[in-house]
Write an enzyme that holds these catalytic residues in place. Structure first.
Site, PDB file in Angstrom:
ATOM      1  N   ARG A  13     -24.886  92.116  -9.850  1.00 51.99           N
ATOM      2  CA  ARG A  13     -24.523  93.230  -8.957  1.00 51.99           C
ATOM      3  C   ARG A  13     -24.937  92.924  -7.518  1.00 51.99           C
ATOM      4  O   ARG A  13     -24.214  93.234  -6.567  1.00 51.99           O
ATOM      5  CB  ARG A  13     -25.166  94.534  -9.450  1.00 51.99           C
ATOM      6  CG  ARG A  13     -24.461  95.088 -10.691  1.00 51.99           C
ATOM      7  CD  ARG A  13     -25.331  96.024 -11.506  1.00 51.99           C
ATOM      8  NE  ARG A  13     -25.797  97.178 -10.785  1.00 51.99           N
ATOM      9  CZ  ARG A  13     -26.816  97.941 -11.191  1.00 51.99           C
ATOM     10  NH1 ARG A  13     -27.465  97.639 -12.316  1.00 51.99           N
ATOM     11  NH2 ARG A  13     -27.172  98.987 -10.492  1.00 51.99           N
ATOM     12  N   ARG A  15     -16.361  99.394  -1.396  1.00 51.17           N
ATOM     13  CA  ARG A  15     -17.152  98.214  -1.749  1.00 51.17           C
ATOM     14  C   ARG A  15     -16.438  96.922  -1.422  1.00 51.17           C
ATOM     15  O   ARG A  15     -17.010  95.852  -1.602  1.00 51.17           O
ATOM     16  CB  ARG A  15     -17.452  98.254  -3.243  1.00 51.17           C
ATOM     17  CG  ARG A  15     -18.830  98.786  -3.588  1.00 51.17           C
ATOM     18  CD  ARG A  15     -18.907  98.865  -5.094  1.00 51.17           C
ATOM     19  NE  ARG A  15     -20.221  98.719  -5.610  1.00 51.17           N
ATOM     20  CZ  ARG A  15     -20.975  99.729  -6.035  1.00 51.17           C
ATOM     21  NH1 ARG A  15     -20.556 100.973  -5.911  1.00 51.17           N
ATOM     22  NH2 ARG A  15     -22.144  99.495  -6.559  1.00 51.17           N
ATOM     23  N   ARG A  17     -36.034 102.736 -12.962  1.00 52.89           N
ATOM     24  CA  ARG A  17     -35.228 103.953 -12.771  1.00 52.89           C
ATOM     25  C   ARG A  17     -34.886 104.637 -14.094  1.00 52.89           C
ATOM     26  O   ARG A  17     -34.563 103.996 -15.070  1.00 52.89           O
ATOM     27  CB  ARG A  17     -33.938 103.564 -12.059  1.00 52.89           C
ATOM     28  CG  ARG A  17     -32.906 104.662 -12.004  1.00 52.89           C
ATOM     29  CD  ARG A  17     -31.778 104.330 -11.114  1.00 52.89           C
ATOM     30  NE  ARG A  17     -30.999 103.185 -11.535  1.00 52.89           N
ATOM     31  CZ  ARG A  17     -29.996 102.682 -10.829  1.00 52.89           C
ATOM     32  NH1 ARG A  17     -29.666 103.226  -9.667  1.00 52.89           N
ATOM     33  NH2 ARG A  17     -29.315 101.654 -11.263  1.00 52.89           N
ATOM     34  N   ARG A  19     -29.798 103.362 -17.542  1.00 51.51           N
ATOM     35  CA  ARG A  19     -28.452 102.808 -17.509  1.00 51.51           C
ATOM     36  C   ARG A  19     -28.362 101.465 -18.212  1.00 51.51           C
ATOM     37  O   ARG A  19     -29.262 100.640 -18.091  1.00 51.51           O
ATOM     38  CB  ARG A  19     -27.993 102.656 -16.054  1.00 51.51           C
ATOM     39  CG  ARG A  19     -27.241 103.866 -15.562  1.00 51.51           C
ATOM     40  CD  ARG A  19     -27.035 103.878 -14.089  1.00 51.51           C
ATOM     41  NE  ARG A  19     -26.455 102.664 -13.540  1.00 51.51           N
ATOM     42  CZ  ARG A  19     -26.172 102.517 -12.247  1.00 51.51           C
ATOM     43  NH1 ARG A  19     -26.409 103.503 -11.414  1.00 51.51           N
ATOM     44  NH2 ARG A  19     -25.658 101.400 -11.799  1.00 51.51           N
ATOM     45  N   LYS A  27     -28.862 104.890  -2.615  1.00 50.24           N
ATOM     46  CA  LYS A  27     -27.631 105.622  -2.279  1.00 50.24           C
ATOM     47  C   LYS A  27     -27.545 106.928  -3.069  1.00 50.24           C
ATOM     48  O   LYS A  27     -27.289 107.987  -2.514  1.00 50.24           O
ATOM     49  CB  LYS A  27     -26.390 104.755  -2.576  1.00 50.24           C
ATOM     50  CG  LYS A  27     -26.366 103.423  -1.831  1.00 50.24           C
ATOM     51  CD  LYS A  27     -25.098 102.624  -2.122  1.00 50.24           C
ATOM     52  CE  LYS A  27     -24.927 102.204  -3.564  1.00 50.24           C
ATOM     53  NZ  LYS A  27     -25.947 101.227  -4.032  1.00 50.24           N
TER      54      LYS A  27
HETATM   55  P1  AP5 Z   1     -30.925 104.870  -6.543  1.00 51.05           P
HETATM   56  O1  AP5 Z   1     -30.802 106.020  -5.587  1.00 51.05           O
HETATM   57  O2  AP5 Z   1     -30.539 105.115  -7.959  1.00 51.05           O
HETATM   58  O3  AP5 Z   1     -30.178 103.595  -5.932  1.00 51.05           O
HETATM   59  P2  AP5 Z   1     -28.621 103.319  -5.766  1.00 51.05           P
HETATM   60  O4  AP5 Z   1     -28.444 102.667  -4.431  1.00 51.05           O
HETATM   61  O5  AP5 Z   1     -27.811 104.549  -6.044  1.00 51.05           O
HETATM   62  O6  AP5 Z   1     -28.464 102.228  -6.890  1.00 51.05           O
HETATM   63  P3  AP5 Z   1     -27.335 102.014  -7.989  1.00 51.05           P
HETATM   64  O7  AP5 Z   1     -27.908 101.028  -8.971  1.00 51.05           O
HETATM   65  O8  AP5 Z   1     -26.851 103.301  -8.562  1.00 51.05           O
HETATM   66  O9  AP5 Z   1     -26.239 101.343  -7.136  1.00 51.05           O
HETATM   67  P4  AP5 Z   1     -25.107 100.480  -7.646  1.00 51.05           P
HETATM   68  O10 AP5 Z   1     -24.337 100.345  -6.402  1.00 51.05           O
HETATM   69  O11 AP5 Z   1     -25.496  99.223  -8.329  1.00 51.05           O
HETATM   70  O12 AP5 Z   1     -24.496 101.349  -8.838  1.00 51.05           O
HETATM   71  P5  AP5 Z   1     -23.188 102.251  -8.952  1.00 51.05           P
HETATM   72  O13 AP5 Z   1     -23.449 103.304  -9.934  1.00 51.05           O
HETATM   73  O14 AP5 Z   1     -22.666 102.626  -7.616  1.00 51.05           O
HETATM   74  O15 AP5 Z   1     -32.438 104.337  -6.458  1.00 51.05           O
HETATM   75  C1  AP5 Z   1     -32.904 103.352  -7.386  1.00 51.05           C
HETATM   76  C2  AP5 Z   1     -34.360 103.684  -7.799  1.00 51.05           C
HETATM   77  O16 AP5 Z   1     -35.199 103.508  -6.667  1.00 51.05           O
HETATM   78  C3  AP5 Z   1     -34.543 105.127  -8.261  1.00 51.05           C
HETATM   79  O17 AP5 Z   1     -35.439 105.146  -9.346  1.00 51.05           O
HETATM   80  C4  AP5 Z   1     -35.133 105.860  -7.034  1.00 51.05           C
HETATM   81  O18 AP5 Z   1     -36.006 106.899  -7.417  1.00 51.05           O
HETATM   82  C5  AP5 Z   1     -35.887 104.725  -6.339  1.00 51.05           C
HETATM   83  N1  AP5 Z   1     -35.818 104.835  -4.889  1.00 51.05           N
HETATM   84  C6  AP5 Z   1     -34.748 105.236  -4.134  1.00 51.05           C
HETATM   85  N2  AP5 Z   1     -35.063 105.201  -2.822  1.00 51.05           N
HETATM   86  C7  AP5 Z   1     -36.348 104.738  -2.736  1.00 51.05           C
HETATM   87  C8  AP5 Z   1     -37.248 104.495  -1.648  1.00 51.05           C
HETATM   88  N3  AP5 Z   1     -36.872 104.714  -0.373  1.00 51.05           N
HETATM   89  N4  AP5 Z   1     -38.484 104.039  -1.947  1.00 51.05           N
HETATM   90  C9  AP5 Z   1     -38.869 103.823  -3.230  1.00 51.05           C
HETATM   91  N5  AP5 Z   1     -38.068 104.057  -4.311  1.00 51.05           N
HETATM   92  C10 AP5 Z   1     -36.831 104.507  -4.057  1.00 51.05           C
HETATM   93  O19 AP5 Z   1     -22.148 101.182  -9.557  1.00 51.05           O
HETATM   94  C11 AP5 Z   1     -22.293 100.692 -10.874  1.00 51.05           C
HETATM   95  C12 AP5 Z   1     -21.119  99.787 -11.206  1.00 51.05           C
HETATM   96  O20 AP5 Z   1     -19.884 100.545 -11.129  1.00 51.05           O
HETATM   97  C13 AP5 Z   1     -20.911  98.618 -10.236  1.00 51.05           C
HETATM   98  O21 AP5 Z   1     -21.715  97.504 -10.585  1.00 51.05           O
HETATM   99  C14 AP5 Z   1     -19.397  98.355 -10.415  1.00 51.05           C
HETATM  100  O22 AP5 Z   1     -19.152  97.633 -11.598  1.00 51.05           O
HETATM  101  C15 AP5 Z   1     -18.818  99.746 -10.591  1.00 51.05           C
HETATM  102  N6  AP5 Z   1     -18.390 100.355  -9.310  1.00 51.05           N
HETATM  103  C16 AP5 Z   1     -18.900 101.475  -8.715  1.00 51.05           C
HETATM  104  N7  AP5 Z   1     -18.264 101.742  -7.566  1.00 51.05           N
HETATM  105  C17 AP5 Z   1     -17.321 100.771  -7.421  1.00 51.05           C
HETATM  106  C18 AP5 Z   1     -16.373 100.482  -6.402  1.00 51.05           C
HETATM  107  N8  AP5 Z   1     -16.257 101.259  -5.297  1.00 51.05           N
HETATM  108  N9  AP5 Z   1     -15.570  99.400  -6.578  1.00 51.05           N
HETATM  109  C19 AP5 Z   1     -15.667  98.613  -7.664  1.00 51.05           C
HETATM  110  N10 AP5 Z   1     -16.569  98.827  -8.665  1.00 51.05           N
HETATM  111  C20 AP5 Z   1     -17.384  99.899  -8.534  1.00 51.05           C
END
Ligand code: AP5
Length: 228
Positions: free
Chosen positions: A182, A98, A137, A171, A23
């Site tokens: 998660r 979410r 990552r 992270r 994402k």
């Molecule tokens: P990356 O692009 O970083 O993946 P991502 O989907 O953004 O993963 P996140 O871990 O950031 O998602 P998340 O939803 O757990 O975290 P968030 O910060 O939103 O890609 C990952 C890796 O893979 C990278 O190294 C990239 O280079 C590689 N990659 C990407 N695409 C690829 C491909 N096609 N092929 C190969 N490699 C690839 O949330 C964190 C925390 O915040 C949550 O756990 C929660 O506690 C809280 N939170 C956030 N939003 C909310 C909400 N709306 N409601 C409640 N709590 C929330």
């Protein structure tokens, strides 16, 4: 042409997918190619934690455990971001909504502003692949550009392609135990939104097991349609 008409046509895209689906990677690419504003609630919450705000203090332990922060906190953060001037030309929501309550709140916020969800894009991946993606990552500490040990290393080892900085960070919630929590939160609370957007006719499915560039090409096609 009146200003409100111009704002109404600015696309609102949602990226849905489990941790590691790509994402953030894809949202940044859409921001740079189409000048959409990336609104990443995870990044906003991490900034609130770092700044020690009331919302950040409430969110910290939940994030460390891999759970979801309360809808009230996240919706308030998102509302402020949607109203920022840089969101007027279109947004890509990364990690929001979410829960079903967040999806309903988003629909209401957008309706009040004469906007709507133009495309909810489900990035489809296997859970097993996600653990490898997340554990490899890392991010540039200066500009936030995302990298991966094997899938996307910087062109010059130890130097950010985007800004030339040499400091990187990983992270705190990217450990095996938290990643499992998660993923569980995703399947229980977020995956049902795929059916919600299918019912509304705005769902797009993308094979996110493909390469980063192939996924970006699919998302660019969807974005072009949403803007037209
Ligand atoms: P990356 O692009 O970083 O993946 P991502 O989907 O953004 O993963 P996140 O871990 O950031 O998602 P998340 O939803 O757990 O975290 P968030 O910060 O939103 O890609 C990952 C890796 O893979 C990278 O190294 C990239 O280079 C590689 N990659 C990407 N695409 C690829 C491909 N096609 N092929 C190969 N490699 C690839 O949330 C964190 C925390 O915040 C949550 O756990 C929660 O506690 C809280 N939170 C956030 N939003 C909310 C909400 N709306 N409601 C409640 N709590 C929330």
């Amino acid at each position: 042409m009146s200003a409100p008409d111009a704002i109404t046509r600015a696309p609102v895209l949602i990226l849905l997918g489990p941790p590691g689906a790509g994402k953030g990677t894809q949202a940044r690419m859409l921001e740079s190619r189409f000048h959409l504003k990336q609104l990443a609630t995870g990044d906003m919450l991490r900034a609130a934690v770092a700044a020690g705000t009331e919302a950040g203090r409430a969110a910290q332990s939940v994030m460390e455990a891999g759970g979801l922060v309360s809808d009230d906190i996240v919706v308030a953060i998102l509302r402020d971001a949607l109203d920022a001037p840089d969101a007027a030309a279109g947004v890509v929501l990364d990690g929001f909504p979410r829960t079903e309550a967040q999806a309903a709140a988003l629909d209401a916020l957008l309706a009040e502003r004469g906007r709507q969800v133009d495309a909810a894009i489900a990035l489809e991946v296997d859970d097993a692949e996600m653990v490898g993606r997340i554990s490899g990552r890392f991010t540039c500490a200066a500009c936030g550009e995302g990298y991966h040990d094997t899938n996307k290393p910087p062109a010059r080892e130890g130097v950010c392609d985007n800004c030339g900085a040499t400091e990187f960070s990983r992270r705190a919630d990217d450990n095996a135990e938290t990643v499992r929590a998660r993923l569980e939160a995703y399947h229980e609370q977020t995956a049902p939104l795929i059916a919600h957007y299918a019912r509304l006719g705005t769902l797009e499915r993308v094979d996110a097991m493909a390469s980063i560039d192939a996924v970006a090409t699919a998302l660019a096609r969807i974005t072009e349609r949403a803007r037209s």
